[in-house]
Design a protein around this motif. Structure first.
Motif, PDB file in Angstrom:
ATOM      1  N   UNK A  66      -6.556   4.052   5.972  1.00 35.72           N
ATOM      2  CA  UNK A  66      -5.734   5.246   6.205  1.00 35.72           C
ATOM      3  C   UNK A  66      -4.261   4.878   6.401  1.00 35.72           C
ATOM      4  N   UNK A  67      -3.415   5.925   6.386  1.00 34.74           N
ATOM      5  CA  UNK A  67      -2.029   5.815   6.852  1.00 34.74           C
ATOM      6  C   UNK A  67      -1.814   6.984   7.809  1.00 34.74           C
ATOM      7  N   UNK A  68      -0.823   6.857   8.695  1.00 34.38           N
ATOM      8  CA  UNK A  68      -0.546   7.942   9.645  1.00 34.38           C
ATOM      9  C   UNK A  68       0.521   8.859   9.045  1.00 34.38           C
ATOM     10  N   UNK A  69       0.210  10.150   9.005  1.00 36.63           N
ATOM     11  CA  UNK A  69       1.185  11.122   8.515  1.00 36.63           C
ATOM     12  C   UNK A  69       1.788  11.820   9.732  1.00 36.63           C
ATOM     13  N   UNK A  70       3.112  11.621   9.900  1.00 40.73           N
ATOM     14  CA  UNK A  70       3.755  12.167  11.100  1.00 40.73           C
ATOM     15  C   UNK A  70       4.728  13.285  10.715  1.00 40.73           C
ATOM     16  N   UNK A  95       0.838  -1.212   0.000  1.00 42.24           N
ATOM     17  CA  UNK A  95       0.000   0.000   0.000  1.00 42.24           C
ATOM     18  C   UNK A  95       0.868   1.256   0.000  1.00 42.24           C
ATOM     19  N   UNK A  96       1.920   1.269   0.835  1.00 40.24           N
ATOM     20  CA  UNK A  96       2.751   2.475   0.908  1.00 40.24           C
ATOM     21  C   UNK A  96       3.676   2.614  -0.297  1.00 40.24           C
ATOM     22  N   UNK A  97       4.063   1.466  -0.868  1.00 40.45           N
ATOM     23  CA  UNK A  97       4.858   1.542  -2.095  1.00 40.45           C
ATOM     24  C   UNK A  97       4.036   2.221  -3.193  1.00 40.45           C
ATOM     25  N   UNK A  98       2.750   1.875  -3.255  1.00 42.80           N
ATOM     26  CA  UNK A  98       1.834   2.510  -4.210  1.00 42.80           C
ATOM     27  C   UNK A  98       1.736   4.014  -3.905  1.00 42.80           C
ATOM     28  N   UNK A  99       1.632   4.356  -2.612  1.00 42.62           N
ATOM     29  CA  UNK A  99       1.515   5.774  -2.230  1.00 42.62           C
ATOM     30  C   UNK A  99       2.792   6.541  -2.596  1.00 42.62           C
TER      31      UNK A  99
END
Ligand code: AMP
Length: 420
Positions: free
Chosen positions: A392-396, A341-345
């Protein structure tokens, strides 16, 4: 460590310092591009004779410092020790001067090679950005180039540099000066090598850095007192144009530089924080060079600025360049599903123009966050199974530590908004 080291007199450019070198090259090129100079790239090696004829048989560059090689076919080549002869050769070969639009204005950037005794600021492989205006005799052009170089240094934030300026005369007035100088030099106590130089290129003796030579040169005849009316008027115009543009200079009647091809305007930029290798750039007019390498008469002017020494000058002045962040967002996935998922993002962020990187190799959370911090990124994008279940993902924010969920499909817009 490998069994090999970079050859003597060379060094590798590595991140993060390499970013400064790129920025310096860019900063020198920017004003030149805005002034109508087109990019030229020539081979790293040329026929050796181009340099022996072009740079000069009596110069250190040609007699001592060229890396030469003979091809299997018997051709003698040399790694380029400087840029001007190659650029002029390329312009002549492509008949750029015949396209009816003189001067031909070209700029270049690349590696140069001289077999020197290495020391701080002096290497066997170094990097220059240069500019040449070929085929016009116009004091405005000499002034243009000097102003562009000075503006480049200023744009980088340098302050402690000085411009040394001289005129070397032309074929009208230089011969008589040369004879007067030879007569003077023959009366001095000089070694065998230097005596030979008096015959081949007496002006270069003025450039000898040794105290034993300099101390004898106090009463030497100076070119400034021997310039013909045309050269005097030309030089006066260059000086006036520089003053009008707010570019300060110092008249240096002994400035000759280490290459034989210069005529009239000659200049050097020196930086006071660099010790003995203080020249950061230099150039001048070379009206006779085209004919010396078999071309037509093409009065020209140009310069080359040393990238390595400009970086040293920035360090000496403590100037930190405002470099763009290498990474804006660093993705930290927890688990296989999150990796995808994050690789796609990350791919979507990059396509949208955001600098993004990823914790590769299945690192644990702690290690991955360390990498995120080390990357200099503004944000970490963190996601585990529970986040993905909620879409979702967490944006820090790595500066403030603030963190919040962002829907996966809104990552690009949210990040762009927060970066703006
Ligand atoms: P030159 O063609 O010798 O006038 O060189 C132009 C500029 O290139 C100099 O002002 C230096 O900044 C740089 N440069 C020349 N030779 C070297 C070298 N061996 N190592 C590092 N920089 C150099």
């Amino acid at each position: 460590m490998s069994a090999f080291q970079a050859p003597k007199g060379t060094y590798d450019l590595l991140p993060p310092d390499s970013a400064t070198y790129l920025a310096v090259r860019e900063a020198i090129a920017a004003p030149v591009r805005r002034a109508g100079y087109g990019y030229v790239e020539t081979p790293g090696f040329e026929n050796v004779e181009l340099f022996s004829r072009g740079v000069g048989e009596s110069t250190d560059i040609v007699t001592k410092e060229m890396f030469t090689l003979t091809t299997k076919g018997g051709t003698e080549l040399a790694l380029r020790p400087e840029g001007t002869a190659s650029v002029l050769r390329a312009a002549l070969q492509a008949n750029l001067h015949k396209a009816g639009n003189l001067p031909v204005k070209l700029w270049y950037s690349g590696s140069y090679y001289r077999y020197e005794r290495p020391q701080a600021g002096r290497y066997r492989h170094f990097s220059q950005v240069g500019a040449e205006a070929i085929g016009a005799e116009d004091p405005l052009l000499d002034a243009e180039l000097i102003i562009l170089a000075s503006d480049a240094y200023r744009a980088l934030g340098l302050r402690d540099f000085r411009l040394l300026l001289n005129s070397l005369g032309d074929r009208e007035c230089r011969p008589a000066y040369r004879t007067a100088l030879q007569d003077f030099l023959r009366g001095l106590d000089l070694d065998e090598d230097t005596r030979r130089r008096i015959d081949i290129n007496p002006l270069r003796v003025l450039d000898d850095k040794r105290e034993s030579v300099q101390s004898q040169l106090a009463g030497a005849p100076l070119i400034a007192d021997h310039l013909c009316e045309a050269c005097k008027a030309y030089h006066e115009q260059v000086r006036e144009l520089l003053t009008a543009a707010g570019v300060a200079y110092e008249d240096d009647p002994k400035l000759v530089r280490g290459l034989d091809y210069y005529t009239r305007t000659t200049f050097e930029f020196v930086h006071d924080g660099l010790g003995s290798q203080s020249a950061v750039g230099g150039g001048g007019r070379y009206d006779g060079l085209s004919e010396m390498i078999g071309g037509p008469s093409l009065p020209s002017v140009g310069w080359a600025l040393g990238v390595d020494r400009t970086v040293l000058a920035l360090q000496a002045e403590g100037v930190e360049l405002a470099l763009p962040a290498a990474t804006d967002v660093y993705a930290v996935p927890l688990g296989e599903e999150a990796r995808r998922a994050l690789f796609t993002a990350v791919t979507a962020l990059r396509r949208a123009g955001v600098a993004a990187d990823f914790a590769f190799g299945g690192k644990g959370m702690k290690n991955a966050m360390k990498s995120a911090n080390r990357s200099g990124a503004r944000f970490a994008l963190v996601a585990g199974e529970r986040d993905l279940a909620e879409g979702v993902a967490q944006l820090k924010d790595l500066a403030t530590g603030e963190q919040g969920p962002v829907p996966l499909e809104e990552i690009v817009t949210t990040v762009k908004e927060r970066l703006a």
